[in-house]
Design a protein around this motif. Structure first.
Motif, mmCIF file in Angstrom:
data_model
loop_
_atom_site.group_PDB
_atom_site.id
_atom_site.type_symbol
_atom_site.label_atom_id
_atom_site.label_comp_id
_atom_site.label_asym_id
_atom_site.label_seq_id
_atom_site.Cartn_x
_atom_site.Cartn_y
_atom_site.Cartn_z
ATOM 1 N N ALA A 77 0.822 -1.218 0.000
ATOM 2 C CA ALA A 77 0.000 0.000 0.000
ATOM 3 C C ALA A 77 0.851 1.261 0.000
ATOM 4 C CB ALA A 77 -0.931 -0.002 1.198
ATOM 5 N N SER A 78 2.038 1.192 0.582
ATOM 6 C CA SER A 78 2.892 2.382 0.566
ATOM 7 C C SER A 78 3.887 2.366 -0.592
ATOM 8 C CB SER A 78 3.638 2.503 1.896
ATOM 9 O OG SER A 78 4.478 1.391 2.080
ATOM 10 N N ALA A 79 4.283 1.192 -1.058
ATOM 11 C CA ALA A 79 5.292 1.124 -2.112
ATOM 12 C C ALA A 79 4.699 1.291 -3.508
ATOM 13 C CB ALA A 79 6.039 -0.205 -2.035
ATOM 14 N N ALA A 80 3.504 0.766 -3.743
ATOM 15 C CA ALA A 80 2.933 0.811 -5.090
ATOM 16 C C ALA A 80 2.618 2.229 -5.564
ATOM 17 C CB ALA A 80 1.695 -0.077 -5.160
ATOM 18 N N PRO A 81 1.984 3.086 -4.750
ATOM 19 C CA PRO A 81 1.759 4.456 -5.240
ATOM 20 C C PRO A 81 3.058 5.220 -5.491
ATOM 21 C CG PRO A 81 0.338 4.009 -3.382
ATOM 22 C CD PRO A 81 1.290 2.865 -3.486
ATOM 23 N N ALA A 82 4.070 4.972 -4.648
ATOM 24 C CA ALA A 82 5.353 5.632 -4.869
ATOM 25 C C ALA A 82 6.004 5.120 -6.157
ATOM 26 C CB ALA A 82 6.267 5.392 -3.674
ATOM 27 N N ALA A 83 5.848 3.838 -6.432
ATOM 28 C CA ALA A 83 6.410 3.279 -7.662
ATOM 29 C C ALA A 83 5.699 3.846 -8.886
ATOM 30 C CB ALA A 83 6.293 1.759 -7.638
ATOM 31 N N ILE A 84 4.402 3.998 -8.799
ATOM 32 C CA ILE A 84 3.651 4.562 -9.928
ATOM 33 C C ILE A 84 4.041 6.013 -10.160
ATOM 34 C CG2 ILE A 84 1.340 5.217 -10.703
ATOM 35 C CD1 ILE A 84 0.334 2.678 -9.261
ATOM 36 N N ALA A 85 4.195 6.756 -9.065
ATOM 37 C CA ALA A 85 4.589 8.164 -9.206
ATOM 38 C C ALA A 85 5.995 8.293 -9.776
ATOM 39 C CB ALA A 85 4.506 8.854 -7.853
ATOM 40 N N ALA A 86 6.910 7.457 -9.317
ATOM 41 C CA ALA A 86 8.278 7.510 -9.839
ATOM 42 C C ALA A 86 8.320 7.101 -11.305
ATOM 43 C CB ALA A 86 9.188 6.605 -9.016
ATOM 44 N N ASN A 87 7.495 6.134 -11.680
ATOM 45 C CA ASN A 87 7.466 5.679 -13.062
ATOM 46 C C ASN A 87 6.853 6.735 -13.974
ATOM 47 O OD1 ASN A 87 7.910 3.876 -15.152
ATOM 48 N ND2 ASN A 87 5.911 2.912 -14.901
ATOM 49 N N SER A 88 5.914 7.494 -13.465
ATOM 50 C CA SER A 88 5.305 8.521 -14.307
ATOM 51 C C SER A 88 6.262 9.679 -14.565
ATOM 52 C CB SER A 88 4.016 9.042 -13.666
ATOM 53 O OG SER A 88 4.312 9.719 -12.470
ATOM 54 N N GLU A 89 7.197 9.919 -13.646
ATOM 55 C CA GLU A 89 8.170 10.987 -13.859
ATOM 56 C C GLU A 89 9.350 10.532 -14.721
ATOM 57 O OE1 GLU A 89 9.424 12.776 -10.244
ATOM 58 O OE2 GLU A 89 7.386 13.280 -9.634
ATOM 59 N N ASN A 90 9.796 9.284 -14.502
ATOM 60 C CA ASN A 90 10.941 8.777 -15.244
ATOM 61 C C ASN A 90 10.712 7.290 -15.493
ATOM 62 O OD1 ASN A 90 13.386 8.244 -16.388
ATOM 63 N ND2 ASN A 90 14.618 8.752 -14.572
ATOM 64 N N GLU A 91 10.624 6.905 -16.745
ATOM 65 C CA GLU A 91 10.312 5.517 -17.072
ATOM 66 C C GLU A 91 11.470 4.562 -16.806
ATOM 67 O OE1 GLU A 91 8.765 5.201 -20.988
ATOM 68 O OE2 GLU A 91 7.073 6.526 -20.576
ATOM 69 N N LYS A 92 12.650 5.066 -16.556
ATOM 70 C CA LYS A 92 13.799 4.211 -16.268
ATOM 71 C C LYS A 92 13.738 3.624 -14.857
ATOM 72 C CE LYS A 92 16.924 6.582 -19.403
ATOM 73 N NZ LYS A 92 18.160 7.346 -19.540
ATOM 74 N N THR A 93 12.884 4.130 -14.005
ATOM 75 C CA THR A 93 12.795 3.663 -12.613
ATOM 76 C C THR A 93 11.829 2.491 -12.456
ATOM 77 O OG1 THR A 93 11.032 5.233 -12.101
ATOM 78 C CG2 THR A 93 13.307 5.958 -11.716
ATOM 79 N N PHE A 94 11.308 1.982 -13.557
ATOM 80 C CA PHE A 94 10.307 0.906 -13.453
ATOM 81 C C PHE A 94 10.879 -0.355 -12.797
ATOM 82 C CE2 PHE A 94 8.215 -2.858 -15.291
ATOM 83 C CZ PHE A 94 6.941 -2.652 -14.797
ATOM 84 N N GLY A 95 12.042 -0.773 -13.198
ATOM 85 C CA GLY A 95 12.647 -1.996 -12.653
ATOM 86 C C GLY A 95 12.949 -1.883 -11.173
ATOM 87 N N LYS A 96 13.504 -0.743 -10.775
ATOM 88 C CA LYS A 96 13.819 -0.541 -9.362
ATOM 89 C C LYS A 96 12.557 -0.477 -8.512
ATOM 90 C CE LYS A 96 18.059 1.948 -10.336
ATOM 91 N NZ LYS A 96 18.747 3.242 -10.280
ATOM 92 N N SER A 97 11.552 0.194 -9.003
ATOM 93 C CA SER A 97 10.321 0.314 -8.215
ATOM 94 C C SER A 97 9.574 -1.013 -8.152
ATOM 95 C CB SER A 97 9.424 1.408 -8.793
ATOM 96 O OG SER A 97 9.071 1.105 -10.125
ATOM 97 N N LEU A 98 9.676 -1.812 -9.193
ATOM 98 C CA LEU A 98 9.031 -3.123 -9.183
ATOM 99 C C LEU A 98 9.656 -4.046 -8.137
ATOM 100 C CD1 LEU A 98 6.861 -4.782 -10.678
ATOM 101 C CD2 LEU A 98 8.688 -5.649 -12.119
#
Length: 125
Positions: free
Chosen positions: A79-100
């Motif tokens: 619940a806390s990691a997924a919204p942050a991952a979505i927000a980071a991915n929307s700003e920079n698409e290179k962060t998808f792997g790290k946020s996943l």
């Protein structure tokens, strides 16, 4: 907000300690029953139904708490990691792997609880 989190954290620690004590009680009762049955001969009978029922009930509660609390913890992490991952991915698409990876780590908590409960249930049989 900080006091709410600390109260929740203390509650989770207490329930986890009770779960661990219950699991250790099941393992200790299993070892005690094995020693008792090994020491008896064919002519002696030992009434271990009450001991078995109490260890079974404690083991089932321990397995349920392990699965339930791990699921709650995994849900809180996701619940806390997924919204942050979505927000980071929307700003920079290179962060998808790290946020996943962070979201998957949160979900792995629930899998660990499931594995522990399976281990507890395998000792009860």
């Amino acid at each position: 907000m900080k006091t709410k989190f600390s109260k929740l954290f203390v509650t989770i620690l207490i329930v986890a300690a009770v779960t661990c004590c219950g699991a250790l009680g099941v393992f200790a009762a299993d070892d005690a029953n094995a020693d008792t049955t090994a020491a008896t001969t064919a002519s002696e009978t030992v009434n271990t139904d009450n001991d078995h029922n109490s260890s079974l009930s404690i083991g089932l509660v321990a397995a349920a708490l392990a699965t339930g609390l791990a699921g709650i913890g995994g849900g809180m992490a996701v619940a806390s990691a997924a919204p942050a991952a979505i927000a980071a991915n929307s700003e920079n698409e290179k962060t998808f792997g790290k946020s996943l990876i962070f979201v998957a780590l949160g979900e792995s908590i629930a899998l660990y609880g499931l594995v522990i409960s399976i281990m507890i249930l395998s000792k009860l049989v």
